[in-house]
Design an enzyme around this catalytic site. Sequence first.
Site, short mmCIF file in Angstrom:
data_model
loop_
_atom_site.label_atom_id
_atom_site.label_comp_id
_atom_site.label_asym_id
_atom_site.label_seq_id
_atom_site.Cartn_x
_atom_site.Cartn_y
_atom_site.Cartn_z
CG ASP A 194 27.82 19.29 -11.93
OD1 ASP A 194 28.30 20.30 -12.49
OD2 ASP A 194 27.37 18.32 -12.58
CG ASP A 205 36.82 20.25 -16.72
OD1 ASP A 205 37.79 19.92 -16.04
OD2 ASP A 205 36.64 19.84 -17.88
CB VAL A 260 34.63 12.81 -9.96
CG1 VAL A 260 36.06 12.74 -9.46
CG2 VAL A 260 34.24 14.24 -10.29
P1 5GP Z 1 33.59 23.41 -18.18
O1 5GP Z 1 32.94 24.35 -19.15
O2 5GP Z 1 33.92 24.06 -16.86
O3 5GP Z 1 34.82 22.81 -18.81
O4 5GP Z 1 32.60 22.20 -18.01
C1 5GP Z 1 31.91 21.92 -16.87
C2 5GP Z 1 31.01 20.73 -17.13
O5 5GP Z 1 31.79 19.61 -17.56
C3 5GP Z 1 30.34 20.26 -15.86
O6 5GP Z 1 29.11 20.90 -15.65
C4 5GP Z 1 30.17 18.77 -16.14
O7 5GP Z 1 28.99 18.56 -16.87
C5 5GP Z 1 31.34 18.41 -17.01
N1 5GP Z 1 32.42 17.80 -16.23
C6 5GP Z 1 33.67 18.28 -16.04
N2 5GP Z 1 34.42 17.45 -15.29
C7 5GP Z 1 33.63 16.40 -14.99
C8 5GP Z 1 33.82 15.20 -14.21
O8 5GP Z 1 34.89 14.91 -13.64
N3 5GP Z 1 32.74 14.36 -14.10
C9 5GP Z 1 31.54 14.62 -14.71
N4 5GP Z 1 30.58 13.73 -14.53
N5 5GP Z 1 31.33 15.74 -15.44
C10 5GP Z 1 32.35 16.62 -15.58
#
Ligand code: 5GP
Length: 175
Positions: A98, A101, A151
């Site tokens: 989805d 980040d 979001v």
């Molecule tokens: P990363 O390892 O890239 O930091 O984390 C990604 C995960 O963080 C995504 O799969 C999601 O679960 C969560 N995440 C990051 N940003 C958002 C956001 O704006 N909204 C939501 N609902 N989840 C997020």
Amino acid sequence: MLRVEKILISSEEIQEKVQELGDRITEDYRGERPLLIGILRGAVVVLSDLMRCIELPCEIDFMDISSYGSGSTSSGVVRIMKDLEEDITGRHVVVVEDIVDSGLTLSYLKRSLLARNPASLEICSLLSKPSRRKVELDVKYLGFEIPDEFVVGYGLDYAGSHRNLPDIRIVNPGE
Ligand code: 5GP
């Protein structure tokens, strides 16, 4: 109380973009039978729309992962809560997420999936927050780059809810 704010990306814009991504995947994998891997639970909505935009025989599988870390900060160490049903050796794999980040979760997951010797492995993510990236990660099929805002909607949750919103919205927790 959670305040669901303005619409950042409308459902029409999402559908158009998902169709574009599906068209690109159809082109790139012509003659193959790609395996789409959805990361539970957020990617369920985008995966189900995306697969219907791919005009090829394709298969789907799911992984449930949980990231060690505190609060909303991902540590990049991922625990596999539910593994794939399929053996991905020799398969053309597209991991569907989805949102990217920091990139830590997918970067860890990618390394772990590559160790299973797929024929190829690419990443498709509906959203990305480039300003938050901590590791380099090649997202070949990317929908939208968004600012550093939390979001919800179209699969993305806040404490388990709001996944069913058809558009992507910015929220202000605690107001
Ligand atoms: P990363 O390892 O890239 O930091 O984390 C990604 C995960 O963080 C995504 O799969 C999601 O679960 C969560 N995440 C990051 N940003 C958002 C956001 O704006 N909204 C939501 N609902 N989840 C997020």
